[in-house]
Design a protein around this motif. Sequence first.
Motif, PDB file in Angstrom:
ATOM      1  N   SER A  43       0.846  -1.181   0.000  1.00  0.00           N
ATOM      2  CA  SER A  43       0.000   0.000   0.000  1.00  0.00           C
ATOM      3  C   SER A  43       0.883   1.232   0.000  1.00  0.00           C
ATOM      4  O   SER A  43       2.098   1.155  -0.096  1.00  0.00           O
ATOM      5  CB  SER A  43      -0.892  -0.007   1.247  1.00  0.00           C
ATOM      6  OG  SER A  43      -0.090   0.105   2.403  1.00  0.00           O
ATOM      7  N   ARG A  93      -6.515  -6.932   4.430  1.00  0.00           N
ATOM      8  CA  ARG A  93      -7.298  -6.060   3.546  1.00  0.00           C
ATOM      9  C   ARG A  93      -7.765  -6.819   2.307  1.00  0.00           C
ATOM     10  O   ARG A  93      -8.915  -6.665   1.872  1.00  0.00           O
ATOM     11  CB  ARG A  93      -6.450  -4.857   3.140  1.00  0.00           C
ATOM     12  CG  ARG A  93      -6.215  -3.855   4.262  1.00  0.00           C
ATOM     13  CD  ARG A  93      -5.287  -2.743   3.817  1.00  0.00           C
ATOM     14  NE  ARG A  93      -5.080  -1.757   4.871  1.00  0.00           N
ATOM     15  CZ  ARG A  93      -4.204  -0.768   4.803  1.00  0.00           C
ATOM     16  NH1 ARG A  93      -3.442  -0.638   3.719  1.00  0.00           N
ATOM     17  NH2 ARG A  93      -4.075   0.090   5.796  1.00  0.00           N
ATOM     18  N   GLU A 120     -11.647  -7.530   1.107  1.00  0.00           N
ATOM     19  CA  GLU A 120     -12.147  -7.223  -0.238  1.00  0.00           C
ATOM     20  C   GLU A 120     -12.773  -8.464  -0.868  1.00  0.00           C
ATOM     21  O   GLU A 120     -13.805  -8.383  -1.543  1.00  0.00           O
ATOM     22  CB  GLU A 120     -11.004  -6.705  -1.115  1.00  0.00           C
ATOM     23  CG  GLU A 120     -11.444  -6.311  -2.514  1.00  0.00           C
ATOM     24  CD  GLU A 120     -10.298  -5.779  -3.356  1.00  0.00           C
ATOM     25  OE1 GLU A 120     -10.421  -5.810  -4.601  1.00  0.00           O
ATOM     26  OE2 GLU A 120      -9.287  -5.350  -2.776  1.00  0.00           O
ATOM     27  N   TYR A 165     -13.822  -4.986   7.280  1.00  0.00           N
ATOM     28  CA  TYR A 165     -12.648  -4.184   6.942  1.00  0.00           C
ATOM     29  C   TYR A 165     -11.542  -4.508   7.937  1.00  0.00           C
ATOM     30  O   TYR A 165     -11.805  -5.020   9.031  1.00  0.00           O
ATOM     31  CB  TYR A 165     -12.965  -2.681   6.957  1.00  0.00           C
ATOM     32  CG  TYR A 165     -13.273  -2.109   8.320  1.00  0.00           C
ATOM     33  CD1 TYR A 165     -12.268  -1.568   9.125  1.00  0.00           C
ATOM     34  CD2 TYR A 165     -14.578  -2.095   8.815  1.00  0.00           C
ATOM     35  CE1 TYR A 165     -12.553  -1.042  10.374  1.00  0.00           C
ATOM     36  CE2 TYR A 165     -14.870  -1.571  10.060  1.00  0.00           C
ATOM     37  CZ  TYR A 165     -13.850  -1.040  10.840  1.00  0.00           C
ATOM     38  OH  TYR A 165     -14.131  -0.525  12.081  1.00  0.00           O
ATOM     39  N   GLN A 177     -20.004   6.511   3.311  1.00  0.00           N
ATOM     40  CA  GLN A 177     -18.808   7.207   2.834  1.00  0.00           C
ATOM     41  C   GLN A 177     -18.625   8.537   3.554  1.00  0.00           C
ATOM     42  O   GLN A 177     -17.513   8.894   3.957  1.00  0.00           O
ATOM     43  CB  GLN A 177     -18.908   7.427   1.321  1.00  0.00           C
ATOM     44  CG  GLN A 177     -18.743   6.159   0.495  1.00  0.00           C
ATOM     45  CD  GLN A 177     -19.044   6.376  -0.973  1.00  0.00           C
ATOM     46  OE1 GLN A 177     -19.810   7.270  -1.339  1.00  0.00           O
ATOM     47  NE2 GLN A 177     -18.456   5.549  -1.829  1.00  0.00           N
ATOM     48  N   GLN A 186      -9.204   4.929   4.179  1.00  0.00           N
ATOM     49  CA  GLN A 186      -9.055   4.771   2.731  1.00  0.00           C
ATOM     50  C   GLN A 186      -9.430   3.355   2.305  1.00  0.00           C
ATOM     51  O   GLN A 186     -10.073   3.154   1.261  1.00  0.00           O
ATOM     52  CB  GLN A 186      -7.610   5.088   2.325  1.00  0.00           C
ATOM     53  CG  GLN A 186      -7.343   5.026   0.830  1.00  0.00           C
ATOM     54  CD  GLN A 186      -8.145   6.051   0.050  1.00  0.00           C
ATOM     55  OE1 GLN A 186      -8.429   7.140   0.558  1.00  0.00           O
ATOM     56  NE2 GLN A 186      -8.521   5.710  -1.172  1.00  0.00           N
ATOM     57  N   HIS A 187      -9.047   2.382   3.107  1.00  0.00           N
ATOM     58  CA  HIS A 187      -9.377   0.980   2.829  1.00  0.00           C
ATOM     59  C   HIS A 187     -10.895   0.765   2.814  1.00  0.00           C
ATOM     60  O   HIS A 187     -11.436   0.115   1.907  1.00  0.00           O
ATOM     61  CB  HIS A 187      -8.706   0.104   3.892  1.00  0.00           C
ATOM     62  CG  HIS A 187      -9.247  -1.278   4.020  1.00  0.00           C
ATOM     63  ND1 HIS A 187      -9.333  -2.165   2.963  1.00  0.00           N
ATOM     64  CD2 HIS A 187      -9.741  -1.943   5.097  1.00  0.00           C
ATOM     65  CE1 HIS A 187      -9.849  -3.303   3.378  1.00  0.00           C
ATOM     66  NE2 HIS A 187     -10.114  -3.198   4.664  1.00  0.00           N
ATOM     67  N   GLU A 202     -12.508   2.420  -0.220  1.00  0.00           N
ATOM     68  CA  GLU A 202     -12.296   1.638  -1.444  1.00  0.00           C
ATOM     69  C   GLU A 202     -13.296   0.491  -1.532  1.00  0.00           C
ATOM     70  O   GLU A 202     -13.796   0.173  -2.622  1.00  0.00           O
ATOM     71  CB  GLU A 202     -10.866   1.108  -1.474  1.00  0.00           C
ATOM     72  CG  GLU A 202      -9.815   2.186  -1.729  1.00  0.00           C
ATOM     73  CD  GLU A 202      -8.399   1.650  -1.635  1.00  0.00           C
ATOM     74  OE1 GLU A 202      -8.247   0.442  -1.317  1.00  0.00           O
ATOM     75  OE2 GLU A 202      -7.450   2.421  -1.870  1.00  0.00           O
ATOM     76  N   GLU A 203     -13.591  -0.140  -0.400  1.00  0.00           N
ATOM     77  CA  GLU A 203     -14.588  -1.213  -0.405  1.00  0.00           C
ATOM     78  C   GLU A 203     -15.978  -0.663  -0.722  1.00  0.00           C
ATOM     79  O   GLU A 203     -16.741  -1.278  -1.476  1.00  0.00           O
ATOM     80  CB  GLU A 203     -14.599  -1.922   0.949  1.00  0.00           C
ATOM     81  CG  GLU A 203     -13.373  -2.777   1.204  1.00  0.00           C
ATOM     82  CD  GLU A 203     -13.561  -3.705   2.385  1.00  0.00           C
ATOM     83  OE1 GLU A 203     -14.509  -3.488   3.167  1.00  0.00           O
ATOM     84  OE2 GLU A 203     -12.772  -4.648   2.525  1.00  0.00           O
ATOM     85  N   LYS A 260     -16.585   1.980  -2.451  1.00  0.00           N
ATOM     86  CA  LYS A 260     -16.570   2.344  -3.870  1.00  0.00           C
ATOM     87  C   LYS A 260     -16.771   1.111  -4.740  1.00  0.00           C
ATOM     88  O   LYS A 260     -17.460   1.170  -5.774  1.00  0.00           O
ATOM     89  CB  LYS A 260     -15.229   3.015  -4.207  1.00  0.00           C
ATOM     90  CG  LYS A 260     -15.185   3.635  -5.595  1.00  0.00           C
ATOM     91  CD  LYS A 260     -16.165   4.796  -5.712  1.00  0.00           C
ATOM     92  CE  LYS A 260     -16.056   5.474  -7.063  1.00  0.00           C
ATOM     93  NZ  LYS A 260     -17.034   6.589  -7.197  1.00  0.00           N
ATOM     94  N   LEU A 261     -16.185  -0.007  -4.321  1.00  0.00           N
ATOM     95  CA  LEU A 261     -16.375  -1.261  -5.056  1.00  0.00           C
ATOM     96  C   LEU A 261     -17.849  -1.648  -5.082  1.00  0.00           C
ATOM     97  O   LEU A 261     -18.376  -2.062  -6.124  1.00  0.00           O
ATOM     98  CB  LEU A 261     -15.545  -2.364  -4.398  1.00  0.00           C
ATOM     99  CG  LEU A 261     -15.730  -3.784  -4.940  1.00  0.00           C
ATOM    100  CD1 LEU A 261     -15.290  -3.866  -6.390  1.00  0.00           C
ATOM    101  CD2 LEU A 261     -14.950  -4.786  -4.083  1.00  0.00           C
TER     102      LEU A 261
END
Length: 364
Positions: A154, A231, A235, A264, A300, A315-316, A319-320, A322-323
């Motif tokens: 990362s 992480r 995911e 997470y 978010q 941030q992690h 990102e999840e 956002k996925l």
Amino acid sequence: MLHTTVSPDLIFQIEKSFYIEGEQKWMLWRNQTNEVQQHFVAQAEQILQAIQKNRPSLEFSLPEKVVLVDPCTHAYREEIIPARYRRQTIGRRLFQRGNSTLSIVLQRLSDLQSSAHLSLSLSANILRYWIARLWLNQLPEGEALPENKGLNPSSEARPEVQRYFPEWLLFNSNGEPLFSTKAEAEQSIHAIEATLQSLLSAMAVDPTIVEEEAFRSRYMTLVTQMVEQGRAYCEYLTKSILSTIRKRQSQHTLNRGLSIHLPYFDDQLLEIRYLDLEVVPPGRIAFEEVFLIHAIQRAQESISKNSKLSLSTRQHILEELKLMETSFSDCAPYSPVGALSPYYRRIKPPISGDTSQNISESKI
């Protein structure tokens, strides 16, 4: 969660002035006779076994005499250890039942270190030195990290981490899982956690061990692999959740509410945690994809403002989220069926004094 949580950046900033330097402890041991040296190592092994097995009681002994440095003349001299202190017995009393063997041993060694008898203080320092080093040598070192071996550094990855533990690798370089079941994956994560806990326990026995490259290398390798693999596993679980939602949506089995426990990896606590998302409250409400989008957007906003989480963990999670959001980005805007349906018509407000019509909508 680890019993002792230590930040990777802070672990090497221990105030060394509170402890006898590791090299000095080594010299204290080297100045002893061969018989005394072997005695200390044997007792350290015995204490370590009791700690690892968490035995309720423990006995160890100190040698008859030791060689120490006279604080006045700075010359080496022999000093006899008082007979009443040579045999040490440790047992958990009634009020100590909840304590681990490690904590009780540390307390006894601290008591010996603070003793007015220099021979006892020296013995405790030597025992601390060897217990920690024997423990460290039992832990795996890992293997040299080849290129593209599945560890995806990362933004916080350290270039000095050049090793990994192949037996605990969860994904290959293509992101494909190397485990067959979730239980197998979690077992690997727990194995890394247990090894890291042992490393931190060795540090608790003798904090000067952090000066040694063998400790630093193991620590950074374990933390890096645990965070990266944790992480990646979260995911993987998130994608599994999305697949389940799609499947149940096609089967029309999401019409009685939907809550998501989004996994997470918290890089401060070094454990998998969960973020609760309420997409549709319990009840007879038909699932619409836009409900999920709205829940993700609320999450978010909340995560972005959550200062209790580290920046990298936030941030992690983002990102999840956002996925998940991009997986349902093609959904049409939601419109309440009742308001726009041709099968509904709006009724004019009743005339003043007329209470026969007291509803705003009525089905024809």
